[in-house]
Design a protein around this motif. Structure first.
Motif, PDB file in Angstrom:
ATOM      1  N   PHE A 286       0.827  -1.212   0.000  1.00  0.00           N
ATOM      2  CA  PHE A 286       0.000   0.000   0.000  1.00  0.00           C
ATOM      3  C   PHE A 286       0.859   1.260   0.000  1.00  0.00           C
ATOM      4  CE2 PHE A 286      -3.164  -2.991   1.948  1.00  0.00           C
ATOM      5  CZ  PHE A 286      -4.041  -2.972   0.870  1.00  0.00           C
ATOM      6  N   CYS A 287       1.907   1.250  -0.794  1.00  0.00           N
ATOM      7  CA  CYS A 287       2.712   2.456  -0.997  1.00  0.00           C
ATOM      8  C   CYS A 287       2.486   2.964  -2.417  1.00  0.00           C
ATOM      9  CB  CYS A 287       4.191   2.162  -0.753  1.00  0.00           C
ATOM     10  SG  CYS A 287       4.984   1.152  -2.039  1.00  0.00           S
ATOM     11  N   LEU A 288       3.052   4.116  -2.728  1.00  0.00           N
ATOM     12  CA  LEU A 288       2.945   4.719  -4.058  1.00  0.00           C
ATOM     13  C   LEU A 288       1.498   4.759  -4.556  1.00  0.00           C
ATOM     14  CD1 LEU A 288       6.075   3.081  -5.733  1.00  0.00           C
ATOM     15  CD2 LEU A 288       5.878   5.386  -4.780  1.00  0.00           C
ATOM     16  N   PRO A 289       0.616   5.431  -3.822  1.00  0.00           N
ATOM     17  CA  PRO A 289      -0.784   5.534  -4.265  1.00  0.00           C
ATOM     18  C   PRO A 289      -0.890   6.335  -5.553  1.00  0.00           C
ATOM     19  CG  PRO A 289      -0.351   7.058  -2.468  1.00  0.00           C
ATOM     20  CD  PRO A 289       0.878   6.203  -2.603  1.00  0.00           C
ATOM     21  N   GLU A 290      -2.048   6.255  -6.195  1.00  0.00           N
ATOM     22  CA  GLU A 290      -2.245   6.960  -7.461  1.00  0.00           C
ATOM     23  C   GLU A 290      -2.487   8.449  -7.268  1.00  0.00           C
ATOM     24  OE1 GLU A 290      -4.793   5.186 -10.416  1.00  0.00           O
ATOM     25  OE2 GLU A 290      -4.490   3.200  -9.545  1.00  0.00           O
ATOM     26  N   TRP A 291      -2.768   8.861  -6.057  1.00  0.00           N
ATOM     27  CA  TRP A 291      -2.892  10.284  -5.745  1.00  0.00           C
ATOM     28  C   TRP A 291      -2.394  10.509  -4.327  1.00  0.00           C
ATOM     29  CZ3 TRP A 291      -7.342   7.314  -6.845  1.00  0.00           C
ATOM     30  CH2 TRP A 291      -8.121   6.961  -5.751  1.00  0.00           C
ATOM     31  N   LEU A 292      -2.285  11.764  -3.916  1.00  0.00           N
ATOM     32  CA  LEU A 292      -1.826  12.077  -2.567  1.00  0.00           C
ATOM     33  C   LEU A 292      -2.897  11.652  -1.575  1.00  0.00           C
ATOM     34  CD1 LEU A 292      -0.256  15.615  -3.134  1.00  0.00           C
ATOM     35  CD2 LEU A 292       0.885  13.389  -3.140  1.00  0.00           C
ATOM     36  N   ASP A 293      -2.637  10.570  -0.904  1.00  0.00           N
ATOM     37  CA  ASP A 293      -3.594   9.984   0.026  1.00  0.00           C
ATOM     38  C   ASP A 293      -3.135  10.280   1.453  1.00  0.00           C
ATOM     39  OD1 ASP A 293      -5.684   8.442   1.066  1.00  0.00           O
ATOM     40  OD2 ASP A 293      -5.470   6.911  -0.485  1.00  0.00           O
ATOM     41  N   ASP A 294      -3.795   9.665   2.422  1.00  0.00           N
ATOM     42  CA  ASP A 294      -3.451   9.870   3.827  1.00  0.00           C
ATOM     43  C   ASP A 294      -2.541   8.742   4.295  1.00  0.00           C
ATOM     44  OD1 ASP A 294      -3.445  10.966   6.386  1.00  0.00           O
ATOM     45  OD2 ASP A 294      -5.190   9.800   7.010  1.00  0.00           O
ATOM     46  N   PRO A 295      -1.239   9.002   4.469  1.00  0.00           N
ATOM     47  CA  PRO A 295      -0.338   7.930   4.903  1.00  0.00           C
ATOM     48  C   PRO A 295      -0.547   7.592   6.369  1.00  0.00           C
ATOM     49  CG  PRO A 295       0.847  10.008   4.836  1.00  0.00           C
ATOM     50  CD  PRO A 295      -0.534  10.288   4.305  1.00  0.00           C
ATOM     51  N   TYR A 296      -0.105   6.392   6.739  1.00  0.00           N
ATOM     52  CA  TYR A 296      -0.110   6.020   8.154  1.00  0.00           C
ATOM     53  C   TYR A 296       1.303   5.631   8.550  1.00  0.00           C
ATOM     54  CZ  TYR A 296      -0.905   3.810  12.612  1.00  0.00           C
ATOM     55  OH  TYR A 296      -0.841   3.505  13.943  1.00  0.00           O
ATOM     56  N   PHE A 297       1.866   6.371   9.510  1.00  0.00           N
ATOM     57  CA  PHE A 297       3.216   6.133   9.990  1.00  0.00           C
ATOM     58  C   PHE A 297       3.160   5.766  11.474  1.00  0.00           C
ATOM     59  CE2 PHE A 297       4.073   9.762   6.840  1.00  0.00           C
ATOM     60  CZ  PHE A 297       4.283   8.892   5.777  1.00  0.00           C
ATOM     61  N   GLU A 298       3.342   4.510  11.793  1.00  0.00           N
ATOM     62  CA  GLU A 298       3.321   4.065  13.186  1.00  0.00           C
ATOM     63  C   GLU A 298       4.388   4.776  14.015  1.00  0.00           C
ATOM     64  OE1 GLU A 298       2.130   1.848  16.517  1.00  0.00           O
ATOM     65  OE2 GLU A 298       1.199   1.802  14.533  1.00  0.00           O
ATOM     66  N   TRP A 299       5.509   5.089  13.372  1.00  0.00           N
ATOM     67  CA  TRP A 299       6.646   5.689  14.072  1.00  0.00           C
ATOM     68  C   TRP A 299       6.472   7.187  14.337  1.00  0.00           C
ATOM     69  CZ3 TRP A 299       7.702   9.409  10.680  1.00  0.00           C
ATOM     70  CH2 TRP A 299       7.541   9.144   9.319  1.00  0.00           C
ATOM     71  N   LEU A 300       5.395   7.780  13.873  1.00  0.00           N
ATOM     72  CA  LEU A 300       5.253   9.239  13.865  1.00  0.00           C
ATOM     73  C   LEU A 300       5.459   9.856  15.249  1.00  0.00           C
ATOM     74  CD1 LEU A 300       4.606  11.669  12.062  1.00  0.00           C
ATOM     75  CD2 LEU A 300       2.189  11.337  12.597  1.00  0.00           C
ATOM     76  N   HIS A 301       4.938   9.204  16.288  1.00  0.00           N
ATOM     77  CA  HIS A 301       5.025   9.765  17.635  1.00  0.00           C
ATOM     78  C   HIS A 301       6.024   9.018  18.518  1.00  0.00           C
ATOM     79  CE1 HIS A 301       1.725  12.422  16.669  1.00  0.00           C
ATOM     80  NE2 HIS A 301       0.996  11.392  16.284  1.00  0.00           N
ATOM     81  N   TRP A 302       6.855   8.188  17.910  1.00  0.00           N
ATOM     82  CA  TRP A 302       7.923   7.556  18.673  1.00  0.00           C
ATOM     83  C   TRP A 302       8.999   8.594  18.986  1.00  0.00           C
ATOM     84  CZ3 TRP A 302       8.993   2.311  15.698  1.00  0.00           C
ATOM     85  CH2 TRP A 302       7.882   1.468  15.855  1.00  0.00           C
ATOM     86  N   PRO A 303       9.670   8.488  20.126  1.00  0.00           N
ATOM     87  CA  PRO A 303      10.694   9.489  20.476  1.00  0.00           C
ATOM     88  C   PRO A 303      11.832   9.568  19.460  1.00  0.00           C
ATOM     89  CG  PRO A 303      10.719   7.611  22.002  1.00  0.00           C
ATOM     90  CD  PRO A 303       9.479   7.494  21.200  1.00  0.00           C
ATOM     91  N   GLN A 304      12.146   8.455  18.795  1.00  0.00           N
ATOM     92  CA  GLN A 304      13.242   8.465  17.811  1.00  0.00           C
ATOM     93  C   GLN A 304      12.952   9.425  16.658  1.00  0.00           C
ATOM     94  OE1 GLN A 304      11.735   5.803  19.076  1.00  0.00           O
ATOM     95  NE2 GLN A 304      13.089   4.032  19.288  1.00  0.00           N
ATOM     96  N   ALA A 305      11.663   9.592  16.322  1.00  0.00           N
ATOM     97  CA  ALA A 305      11.301  10.448  15.190  1.00  0.00           C
ATOM     98  C   ALA A 305      11.511  11.925  15.497  1.00  0.00           C
ATOM     99  CB  ALA A 305       9.844  10.201  14.791  1.00  0.00           C
TER     100      ALA A 305
END
Length: 461
Positions: A286-305
């Motif tokens: 589910f990468c490279l969608p045909e248009w700008l879609d809403d991504p989901y990043f599990e790591w978004l709120h991890w301290p490393q990010a």
């Protein structure tokens, strides 16, 4: 490369006349993945492999088309052929799977997930590969989990990724992971024939061989102790989180959840220790969608990010060339739609400029993610930027673009900013304005950060 397997004598060469040139599936036509499923199942398979639906190239030894359409369709010998994929790791993987099949080892269906997936193991019982047939994807005709019945090429679970097209995206993620930066396991698109694969029971099931060839993604199995959902993020190394995040930003991954990041240790002895376990990313359908879609990043709120990129990571990002990457995908995966390739280009430009301006991984991810407030969804900051750019450029006739999109398959209802409806001149103008707008935006962000730092440390400007 193709291998046919004799259970009693190992590998067996294909029979063909001396005048028959070796044929490989150098360029699959979209009709293969979008053939009609309204008729009988056996008729659909016949259409999928008609000569008119396959662009043939003369290449390394591969399964002759005459063999595929002739007596071998009734053969019970399992076969495997590389359709798309290159390099020594891919050839080694296919040979290992072929040897396992020759020894009579049966692929084991995996109970997890919404689509059909099979794990192959060698004679010693060690897992070596995972195969995912495209016709067993969620919502596809032969889905074994009760979620099937729809035509290939229709909108999938994620509307911006069509049914039957996740396999080519698995391959795309591997091809784009230059130097194994994020650790995507070796992945190829192959053609399988094996009786263990699932075929939907229909009224004409008796006429459909269970070993009918299937297109599938094939990925090297990665031994692991856990997935990221079974351990807290404090166990994971900063570098591993950053490297996966950089890949996810580039390919606009819509489904980076904890279950598709596998946890491995630097040292296989001892217990897991905070901050030293590495992550291996899998499942990039589910990468490279045909248009700008809403991504989901599990790591978004991890301290490393929220830790700044290292010099090594910044150097890697600075050397990324979105236009070379686009050519790699056009050459190696001609089935991937141009609209998806344009998403890659835009996201890579966005990443490069944001990282150069000093933004953190978490900040970049948040700018790409849609906001939810009061039960309503609003566009992401990047979508707003692209929308502003798109409305600012002069638009001409899009007849050719519409014709091209129609020829590539059924039209999807777009739920986001599409870049596929821009003609070449408009696309070039879009990129020019987009880059200039980002430069101004991030330059202002740098000044704000600098002023904030001075206030924190000096109490004044």
């Amino acid at each position: 490369m193709a291998v046919t397997i004799d259970r009693h004598h190992g590998f067996k060469p294909f029979s063909r006349s001396q005048r028959c040139k070796l044929q490989s599936f150098g360029h699959l036509d979209p009709n293969i993945l979008e053939h009609s499923q309204t008729g009988t199942l056996s008729h659909s398979f016949e259409l999928a492999f008609q000569a008119d639906n396959i662009h043939r190239s003369f290449s390394t030894p591969c399964l002759p088309l005459t063999t595929l359409l002739g007596e071998d369709l009734t053969s019970h010998q399992p076969r495997i052929e590389i359709v798309r994929g290159r390099g020594a790791p891919i050839h080694a993987l296919v040979v290992e799977v072929a040897i396992a099949m020759a020894s009579g080892v049966q692929p084991i269906p995996l109970p997890s997930g919404l689509g059909g997936a099979y794990v192959f193991h060698n004679q010693n019982g060690n897992n070596i590969a995972v195969a995912k047939p495209v016709d067993e994807e969620p919502l596809a005709l032969n889905n074994p989990k009760g979620l099937g019945g729809q035509m290939l090429g229709q909108p999938g679970l994620k509307k911006s990724v069509r049914i039957g097209e996740t396999g080519i995206r698995e391959l795309a993620a591997y091809l784009l992971d230059h130097g194994g930066f994020a650790g995507v396991p070796p992945t190829a698109l192959v053609k399988f024939s094996h009786a263990a694969f699932f075929v939907t029971t229909t009224s004409d099931a008796a006429t459909v061989p269970s070993h009918m060839p299937k297109i599938a993604s094939l990925q090297r199995f990665v031994g692991h102790g856990f997935d990221a959902g079974e351990l807290g993020p404090s166990f994971f190394s900063v570098a591993s989180v950053h490297q996966i995040g950089i890949l996810d930003i580039r390919i606009m991954n819509l489904d980076r959840h904890a279950g598709n990041m596998l946890v491995i240790k630097h040292n296989q002895s001892g217990n897991y220790v905070d901050g030293v376990a590495d992550l291996v990313p899998i499942d990039h359908g589910f990468c490279l969608p045909e248009w700008l879609d809403d991504p989901y990043f599990e790591w978004l709120h991890w301290p490393q990010a929220s830790i700044p990129f290292s010099d090594y990571e910044l150097e890697y990002i600075s050397k990324l060339d979105p236009f070379k990457d686009a050519e790699i995908l056009r050459t190696d995966i001609p089935l991937l739609r141009e609209s998806s390739i344009r998403v890659l280009i835009v996201c890579t430009i966005f990443l490069k400029q944001a990282a150069a301006a000093g933004l953190l991984l978490s900040e970049i991810g948040q700018m790409m993610t849609r906001k939810f407030c009061g039960g309503e969804e609003s566009p992401s900051e990047m979508e707003n930027i692209c929308s502003k750019v798109k409305t600012s450029i002069p638009r001409g006739s899009n007849i050719e673009n519409c014709k091209e999109e129609t020829e590539q398959g059924s039209k999807c209802e777009i739920d986001g900013i599409s870049l596929g409806d821009l003609n070449q001149g408009e696309w070039e103008a879009f990129l020019e304005v987009f880059s200039e707008l980002l430069h101004g935006l991030f330059e202002g962000n740098n000044k704000c950060k600098s002023q904030s730092w001075k206030l924190e440390h000096n109490g004044s400007y």
